[in-house]
Design an enzyme around this catalytic site. Sequence first.
Site, PDB file in Angstrom:
ATOM      1  N   TYR A 276       0.829  -1.205   0.000  1.00  8.10           N
ATOM      2  CA  TYR A 276       0.000   0.000   0.000  1.00  8.10           C
ATOM      3  C   TYR A 276       0.862   1.253   0.000  1.00  8.10           C
ATOM      4  O   TYR A 276       2.023   1.258   0.431  1.00  8.10           O
ATOM      5  CB  TYR A 276      -0.958   0.011   1.191  1.00  8.10           C
ATOM      6  CG  TYR A 276      -0.319   0.307   2.532  1.00  8.10           C
ATOM      7  CD1 TYR A 276      -0.214   1.615   3.010  1.00  8.10           C
ATOM      8  CD2 TYR A 276       0.170  -0.722   3.339  1.00  8.10           C
ATOM      9  CE1 TYR A 276       0.344   1.886   4.242  1.00  8.10           C
ATOM     10  CE2 TYR A 276       0.737  -0.464   4.571  1.00  8.10           C
ATOM     11  CZ  TYR A 276       0.826   0.840   5.017  1.00  8.10           C
ATOM     12  OH  TYR A 276       1.395   1.121   6.241  1.00  8.10           O
ATOM     13  N   CYS A 277       0.276   2.336  -0.511  1.00 11.10           N
ATOM     14  CA  CYS A 277       0.891   3.661  -0.502  1.00 11.10           C
ATOM     15  C   CYS A 277      -0.240   4.687  -0.521  1.00 11.10           C
ATOM     16  O   CYS A 277      -1.416   4.318  -0.481  1.00 11.10           O
ATOM     17  CB  CYS A 277       1.849   3.849  -1.675  1.00 11.10           C
ATOM     18  SG  CYS A 277       1.115   3.550  -3.299  1.00 11.10           S
ATOM     19  N   THR A 278       0.090   5.961  -0.593  1.00 10.35           N
ATOM     20  CA  THR A 278      -0.924   7.008  -0.447  1.00 10.35           C
ATOM     21  C   THR A 278      -1.972   6.968  -1.552  1.00 10.35           C
ATOM     22  O   THR A 278      -3.174   6.943  -1.289  1.00 10.35           O
ATOM     23  CB  THR A 278      -0.267   8.392  -0.421  1.00 10.35           C
ATOM     24  OG1 THR A 278       0.720   8.419   0.609  1.00 10.35           O
ATOM     25  CG2 THR A 278      -1.298   9.477  -0.160  1.00 10.35           C
ATOM     26  N   CYS A 283       2.918   1.529  -5.438  1.00 12.31           N
ATOM     27  CA  CYS A 283       2.649   0.093  -5.340  1.00 12.31           C
ATOM     28  C   CYS A 283       2.609  -0.556  -6.719  1.00 12.31           C
ATOM     29  O   CYS A 283       3.200  -1.620  -6.937  1.00 12.31           O
ATOM     30  CB  CYS A 283       1.322  -0.142  -4.627  1.00 12.31           C
ATOM     31  SG  CYS A 283       1.263   0.488  -2.953  1.00 12.31           S
ATOM     32  N   VAL A 305      -4.349   4.614   0.164  1.00 12.33           N
ATOM     33  CA  VAL A 305      -4.893   4.797   1.512  1.00 12.33           C
ATOM     34  C   VAL A 305      -5.986   5.851   1.527  1.00 12.33           C
ATOM     35  O   VAL A 305      -6.987   5.717   2.240  1.00 12.33           O
ATOM     36  CB  VAL A 305      -3.765   5.194   2.487  1.00 12.33           C
ATOM     37  CG1 VAL A 305      -4.322   5.417   3.889  1.00 12.33           C
ATOM     38  CG2 VAL A 305      -2.688   4.124   2.518  1.00 12.33           C
TER      39      VAL A 305
END
Length: 490
Positions: A276-278, A283, A305
């Site tokens: 996961y990433c912002t 990703c 996220v």
Amino acid sequence: MLKLHSSQLVPQAKGLHRAQPVSVSVLAVHSPPANAAAPTAPRVAPEWRYTQSRLLCRSAAPTSGGATPAGTSAVPPQLVPPTDPNSYCVLNFYHLTPVENPQEAVEEHRRFIERLGLDVRGRIYISSQGMNCQYGGTLEHCTAYVEWVRQQPGFQTLRYTVWPSPEGHAFPKLRLKYKPNLISLAGGMEALPITDPAARATPLEPAAWRDMIAQAQEQKVVVLDVRNDYEWDAGHFVGADRPAEEVFAETPVGESEAEVPQPLQGRDPDTPVMMYCTGGIRCDVYSTFLRRKGFTNLYTLEGGVQTYLRQAGGEHWKGSLFVFDGRMAISANKDGDDGGPLPAAVACQACGSPDSQLPHVNCANIDCNELFIACAACKTRLQGCCCEECMAAPRLLRPAKVDGGQYGAWGNYADRDEVGPVISTGRNREGRVARRARRRAALKDKRLGQIEEKLSRKKMVREAMARVEEAEAAQREKSVEQGPRMACAQ
């Protein structure tokens, strides 16, 4: 859902095909229809503004009586998409698709923005592998641009999200440029097959991600955070280790078996990995590398996220979410929506107090500029600096931004007579790029020193443990030798 003919909204541009009907999505996450065509752009027309004001993001609107739908948590105001076309917002999207002439595309995008007079500010990057954009402005201007992008060849399936920015513009200026790499990654991205969906990880919608991460520990799933370490400090999923790398650009991309993130070292290639990433792009890009390394069971969080917090709530999330604009952090739950400080996922990095507050603070010392998290007491005590040493720095020029926020150019703080001479000392004529390189080199040396100190401590602990084990082994051997002697004596 509204049907608009772009030929009715913008004069026919020379060299562009005649417009076809465009289906405009009005969901919180703007997903294009499967049969979207690729016509020219919609102009900001009255009917367009009315549609946005009345219908945009209707899925996030409260139900009658103010109640939230069954099975969903209350969405904090920071996550509710704006509906007023004149309200300011931040719009995020990335799209991975081949672009034949990215430099020419940059100029075409620039001409479109100038022709319509769109006041959008932020980062719009275009490469031969697609686009990566985070920009802001009024809802009317932001959506007019992204809907035009969606109509370009290869971008029909583009998805975007809109976030409120009640303080106005979240970015100081527009940076529309060609970048060979959409994100910073050691070795670049051009050798990775990121435009091939089959080469990337399997995307999970927020609800599916929530169900899977709830069983991660039981099913021995690796939850991999591929963001910068300071983003993890602001907030992260429960079960995700802090990245060993300070920034994503340092994430391993080498050929050896050890050249993978620490949580994956020594793992079976079939181990389920939730990345996961912002927003999702890091990703998607890095998952192609992990597939090359043999990992076959990879999953990414669709929309990142930010979309998870909006659609699934803050369940399994600790702290707040770091964002790369003037807001710097947004809340993961309604507890942080009263305008006060947002909770961080780590303690104060100055004194260790658990009462740490977001957003991050950039050290007021220009020559340091360290990004750190502190409690209210340390922000006041250190006057916006990261340590007492920086408080006595010769170029302590910037105001103490204890509530976060972005600093402007150095010259913005040189208006006063007493400040000008100080700014001139140390700047010389090396230029901004050279100063930035020097500062980064100093920070790198500082980090290397910290790593060496940690390694030295670990070595000392290992040596001490080895001496203890040797002493215990010697004691056991002595006991074994004394045993028969005592028996003979009896």
